[in-house]
Design a protein around this motif. Structure first.
Motif, PDB file in Angstrom:
ATOM      1  N   ALA A  85     -19.278   6.655  -8.362  1.00  6.65           N
ATOM      2  CA  ALA A  85     -19.675   5.463  -8.217  1.00  6.65           C
ATOM      3  C   ALA A  85     -21.264   5.345  -8.184  1.00  6.65           C
ATOM      4  N   LEU A  86     -21.894   6.480  -7.795  1.00  2.00           N
ATOM      5  CA  LEU A  86     -23.105   6.550  -7.692  1.00  2.00           C
ATOM      6  C   LEU A  86     -23.852   6.742  -9.221  1.00  2.00           C
ATOM      7  N   ILE A  87     -23.229   7.626  -9.675  1.00  2.00           N
ATOM      8  CA  ILE A  87     -23.787   7.978 -11.224  1.00  2.00           C
ATOM      9  C   ILE A  87     -22.633   7.529 -12.309  1.00  2.00           C
ATOM     10  N   GLU A 140     -18.841 -10.572  -0.003  1.00  2.00           N
ATOM     11  CA  GLU A 140     -19.418  -9.515   0.825  1.00  2.00           C
ATOM     12  C   GLU A 140     -20.424  -8.922  -0.486  1.00  2.00           C
ATOM     13  N   HIS A 141     -19.698  -8.922  -1.776  1.00  2.00           N
ATOM     14  CA  HIS A 141     -20.725  -8.474  -3.061  1.00  2.00           C
ATOM     15  C   HIS A 141     -21.910  -9.533  -2.828  1.00  2.00           C
ATOM     16  N   ALA A 142     -21.912 -10.667  -2.714  1.00  2.00           N
ATOM     17  CA  ALA A 142     -23.031 -11.613  -2.854  1.00  2.00           C
ATOM     18  C   ALA A 142     -24.073 -11.430  -1.639  1.00  2.00           C
ATOM     19  N   ALA A 172     -15.990   0.856  -3.904  1.00  2.50           N
ATOM     20  CA  ALA A 172     -16.760  -0.342  -4.383  1.00  2.50           C
ATOM     21  C   ALA A 172     -17.841  -0.853  -3.700  1.00  2.50           C
ATOM     22  N   TYR A 173     -18.257  -0.233  -2.339  1.00  2.76           N
ATOM     23  CA  TYR A 173     -19.229  -0.698  -1.753  1.00  2.76           C
ATOM     24  C   TYR A 173     -20.349   0.293  -2.259  1.00  2.76           C
ATOM     25  N   THR A 174     -20.192   1.512  -2.346  1.00  2.00           N
ATOM     26  CA  THR A 174     -21.101   2.454  -2.877  1.00  2.00           C
ATOM     27  C   THR A 174     -21.750   1.890  -4.250  1.00  2.00           C
ATOM     28  N   THR A 218     -11.100  -0.791   8.327  1.00  2.34           N
ATOM     29  CA  THR A 218     -11.622  -1.922   7.686  1.00  2.34           C
ATOM     30  C   THR A 218     -11.946  -1.781   6.080  1.00  2.34           C
ATOM     31  N   SER A 219     -11.767  -2.840   5.448  1.00  2.00           N
ATOM     32  CA  SER A 219     -11.899  -2.797   4.110  1.00  2.00           C
ATOM     33  C   SER A 219     -12.991  -3.507   3.656  1.00  2.00           C
ATOM     34  N   TRP A 220     -13.520  -3.348   2.423  1.00  2.55           N
ATOM     35  CA  TRP A 220     -14.853  -4.157   1.843  1.00  2.55           C
ATOM     36  C   TRP A 220     -14.469  -4.447   0.396  1.00  2.55           C
TER      37      TRP A 220
END
Length: 333
Positions: free
Chosen positions: A328-330, A246-248, A286-288, A239-241
């Protein structure tokens, strides 16, 4: 190694010399601002059973986390397994906890002590409550002289059988802590696994203004938990994201949390988020990134799940960051 008692005594003395008594307590808003970016650590490490077998090396990895841009560690404690029949904590386990706190403070990290026995508690609340109360009586007494950078979290993800009793437990547990720590900031979240959708049901003592509210975010679950064997049913892998909708959705959900927090005058910690490592790496990144940046934009501190294992940001065996997740986090300055 300097003992925790000496570290805490020196810290208290330095604070006493630097500030008048009335100024030595940290407001929950200031605590959240200092927490900033965190990571969950040590929940399933062999350290707790045998420090000689620890994967997480306290003197190294806390320094690595600080150098890597993190400000906070949420230490996941499963303490019930280390209690005797009278709910007394094992002195050896407490000595290990002292070392964890010492080394995290030495690295200039905020330390959240998170009681993480939610599975035990949701299965049998009647048996849980006296043990949870005993845990906080002992830990609160032990760390009553600790600096403000040590924060308590009542219980991770109350859910299922706890959902109907959790609000009634909160003032009782807080009273146990307040007996020795009247102004220490304490983290507490709603039921249904700290769901943002249960914030409206959360009942906190209005007079206690040293509380930080937490929620956890793993939506959409079929993406974040794809391939997770403990999920029922197990979401399929692949499953992709990352669509605009999804961002919204993240921003919309966090708007609702921020509105609740403003109305209740409670600062917020996003205590867990992440995506399981069986998902596509580009989508996980992208999600993180989207969750972390939205949390920051809404004024929340956050703690990623987790340092190593399956939602990991660090590869302990290779002794290096998992660069796409870390970046992605930092993000680089």
């Amino acid at each position: 190694m300097i003992s925790i008692r000496k570290v805490l005594a020196l810290g208290v003395l330095a604070a006493a010399l630097a500030l008048p008594a009335a100024a030595r307590e940290l407001s929950p808003k200031a605590q959240v601002a200092a927490m900033k970016r965190g990571v969950n650590v040590l929940g399933y490490d062999p350290l707790w059973q045998d420090p000689a077998k620890a994967r997480f090396q306290l003197d190294r990895h806390f320094q690595i986390l600080k150098a890597g841009g993190f400000d906070t560690v949420r230490v996941n404690l499963q303490a019930f397994a280390h209690m005797d029949a009278d709910s007394r904590l094992d002195p050896a386990w407490l000595a290990t906890l002292d070392k964890v706190v010492e080394q995290a403070l030495a690295a200039k990290l905020t330390v959240i002590l998170d009681e993480h026995d939610f599975n035990v508690c949701e299965a049998d609340p009647v048996a849980c409550k006296p043990r949870l109360t005993a845990f906080w009586a002992q830990v609160a007494e032990r760390y009553k002289a600790a600096p403000d950078q040590v924060v308590f979290e009542l219980l991770n993800e109350p859910s299922r059988k706890l959902d109907d009793v959790w609000n009634a437990w909160i003032p009782d547990l807080l009273a146990t802590i307040r007996a020795t720590n009247p102004t220490r900031n304490v983290i507490v979240g709603p039921g249904q696994w700290n769901s943002l959708h249960r914030l409206a049901d959360l009942k906190l003592p209005k007079a206690d203004r040293h509380l930080i509210v937490t929620f956890h975010y793993y939506d959409p679950f079929p993406f974040t938990h794809q391939g997770a064997s403990w999920a029922d049913p197990v979401p399929p892998v692949g499953t992709s994201w990352g669509t605009p909708d999804e961002h919204a959705r993240i921003d919309k959900d966090f708007d609702a949390v921020a509105a609740w927090a403003k109305a209740e005058r409670r600062p917020v910690l996003l205590g867990e988020f992440g995506a399981y490592d069986k998902g596509p790496m580009d989508s996980r990144v992208a999600y993180t990134q989207a969750v972390a940046r939205s949390a920051e934009a809404h004024g929340f501190a956050w703690a990623y799940w987790q340092f190593e294992s399956d939602f990991n940001v660090y590869d302990v065996d290779a002794d290096q960051w998992i660069a796409p997740i870390h970046d992605a986090l930092i993000p680089a300055k």
